[in-house]
Design an enzyme around this catalytic site. Structure first.
Site, PDB file in Angstrom:
ATOM      1  N   ASP A  10      -8.435  -6.953  83.404  1.00  0.00           N
ATOM      2  CA  ASP A  10      -7.521  -6.134  84.216  1.00  0.00           C
ATOM      3  C   ASP A  10      -8.170  -5.997  85.594  1.00  0.00           C
ATOM      4  OD1 ASP A  10      -5.842  -4.234  85.262  1.00  0.00           O
ATOM      5  OD2 ASP A  10      -6.344  -2.674  83.812  1.00  0.00           O
ATOM      6  N   HIS A  33       0.533  -1.964  82.285  1.00  0.00           N
ATOM      7  CA  HIS A  33      -0.448  -1.554  81.272  1.00  0.00           C
ATOM      8  C   HIS A  33       0.028  -1.855  79.843  1.00  0.00           C
ATOM      9  CE1 HIS A  33      -2.177   1.057  84.620  1.00  0.00           C
ATOM     10  NE2 HIS A  33      -2.990   0.053  84.411  1.00  0.00           N
TER      11      HIS A  33
HETATM   12  N1  SAM Z   1      -3.590  -3.369  87.734  1.00  0.00           N
HETATM   13  C1  SAM Z   1      -4.277  -3.870  88.803  1.00  0.00           C
HETATM   14  C2  SAM Z   1      -3.708  -5.015  89.564  1.00  0.00           C
HETATM   15  O1  SAM Z   1      -3.347  -6.064  89.004  1.00  0.00           O
HETATM   16  O2  SAM Z   1      -3.584  -4.862  90.762  1.00  0.00           O
HETATM   17  C3  SAM Z   1      -5.742  -3.921  88.566  1.00  0.00           C
HETATM   18  C4  SAM Z   1      -6.248  -2.526  88.552  1.00  0.00           C
HETATM   19  S1  SAM Z   1      -7.879  -2.186  88.240  1.00  0.00           S
HETATM   20  C5  SAM Z   1      -8.039  -0.792  89.231  1.00  0.00           C
HETATM   21  C6  SAM Z   1      -8.869  -3.492  88.891  1.00  0.00           C
HETATM   22  C7  SAM Z   1     -10.335  -3.143  88.882  1.00  0.00           C
HETATM   23  O3  SAM Z   1     -11.141  -4.312  88.727  1.00  0.00           O
HETATM   24  C8  SAM Z   1     -10.839  -2.453  90.152  1.00  0.00           C
HETATM   25  O4  SAM Z   1     -11.080  -1.107  89.910  1.00  0.00           O
HETATM   26  C9  SAM Z   1     -12.129  -3.226  90.513  1.00  0.00           C
HETATM   27  O5  SAM Z   1     -13.181  -2.398  90.952  1.00  0.00           O
HETATM   28  C10 SAM Z   1     -12.431  -3.926  89.194  1.00  0.00           C
HETATM   29  N2  SAM Z   1     -13.299  -5.111  89.309  1.00  0.00           N
HETATM   30  C11 SAM Z   1     -13.273  -6.082  90.265  1.00  0.00           C
HETATM   31  N3  SAM Z   1     -14.232  -6.998  90.050  1.00  0.00           N
HETATM   32  C12 SAM Z   1     -14.896  -6.616  88.914  1.00  0.00           C
HETATM   33  C13 SAM Z   1     -15.993  -7.153  88.180  1.00  0.00           C
HETATM   34  N4  SAM Z   1     -16.626  -8.283  88.552  1.00  0.00           N
HETATM   35  N5  SAM Z   1     -16.413  -6.491  87.069  1.00  0.00           N
HETATM   36  C14 SAM Z   1     -15.799  -5.357  86.670  1.00  0.00           C
HETATM   37  N6  SAM Z   1     -14.763  -4.795  87.334  1.00  0.00           N
HETATM   38  C15 SAM Z   1     -14.302  -5.416  88.446  1.00  0.00           C
END
Ligand code: SAM
Length: 275
Positions: free
Chosen positions: A155, A62
């Site tokens: 992210d 982060h």
């Molecule tokens: N730190 C993490 C990693 O590298 O493993 C990423 C964590 S964060 C929880 C990733 C988030 O991206 C998830 O909660 C997922 O639901 C979200 N996500 C995936 N595709 C997305 C999209 N098209 N638009 C917005 N959010 C999305």
């Protein structure tokens, strides 16, 4: 009886953690979500069998996905985070005293809810008055914005399911348009050991759109191979020296020296970026 959770990071390698308790498990509209309490890393958010964040090592990811672009830009006021529903990136961004607004666009409301319930150390800053949380697809969201943001941070989860499009050229073109004339993009781009093709492809896509493209690294114990990459596209500012005058003092990983040194790449990673 001992309980262990194993993430199969590659077909031949797993990360196993001894579990105190499964705190929560559900199938959302987009993915399978679990919150585990582990002996080694504390609470852990898992999506589709892949570790997203843990209490013990979340600070590395982060801090590095936020402070590098936030300090490369001399005065970031309006920031967009795509994904990041755990709130960790937002927690770091709102440390900047001149920040006016950060918008978090997360597709899965269950990630935000579970993080608020089980990971308050990471998520509680989503309540800050400068934070606007939107449940939407980040791909659609950037399409409807033009010259709006100083910094955009992707992210995201690994390139599976709804995140696939977040690694494609049409999305990066949308990000370019959604950024102001001196804006900066940073995206998490996986492990140079296990995702060389992805890094190569994403770097070339970003380099084809942005005047400046750079890759930097950080060490995240719970991510596959432990070595993680971030790819930056910048319209004007070079990240090699932090430009922002203000620097966060309460970080555990990021420092101004590390800002510069994280762009010094091992030879095998440099080779991935060659034309
Ligand atoms: N730190 C993490 C990693 O590298 O493993 C990423 C964590 S964060 C929880 C990733 C988030 O991206 C998830 O909660 C997922 O639901 C979200 N996500 C995936 N595709 C997305 C999209 N098209 N638009 C917005 N959010 C999305």
């Amino acid at each position: 009886m001992e309980l262990w959770y194993t993430e199969k990071q590659t077909p031949g390698l797993g990360l196993s953690c001894k579990i105190k308790e499964t705190l929560y498990r559900t199938k959302t509209d987009y993915q399978e979500l679990a919150v585990l309490d582990t002996f080694q890393f504390g609470r852990m958010l898992v999506l589709d069998g892949m570790v997203q964040t843990t209490i013990a090592d979340e600070f590395v990811y982060h801090e590095m996905i936020t402070h590098i672009p936030m300090r490369t830009h001399p005065n970031p006021r309006n920031v967009l985070v795509i994904g990041g529903g755990d709130g960790g990136a937002v927690r770091e961004i709102i440390k900047y005293p001149d920040l006016e607004k950060v918008t978090l666009v997360e597709i899965d409301t269950e990630v935000v809810n579970a993080s608020k319930r089980f990971l308050p150390e990471i998520s509680s800053f989503l309540e800050d008055s400068r934070v606007n949380v939107m449940i939407a697809d980040g791909i659609e969201y950037v399409r409807s914005h033009e010259e709006a943001f100083d910094v955009i941070i992707v992210d995201s989860t690994e390139p599976v399911g709804p995140a696939v499009g977040l690694f494609g050229s049409p999305f990066y073109e949308g990000v370019f348009r959604a950024l102001k004339e001196d804006g900066i993009l940073v995206a998490q781009t996986e492990s140079p050991f296990f995702n060389a093709d992805l890094i190569r492809t994403v770097y070339r896509r970003i380099k084809a759109i942005f005047p400046l493209a750079h890759l930097y690294l950080a060490s995240v114990p719970t991510y596959p191979s432990g070595l993680w990459s971030f790819t930056m596209g910048s319209k004007r500012y070079t990240p090699l020296e932090p430009a922002g005058k203000w620097s966060p003092e309460d970080t555990k990983y990021y420092t101004s020296d590390l800002h510069t040194s994280s762009f010094s790449l091992p030879r095998f990673v440099q080779d991935l970026l060659k034309d």
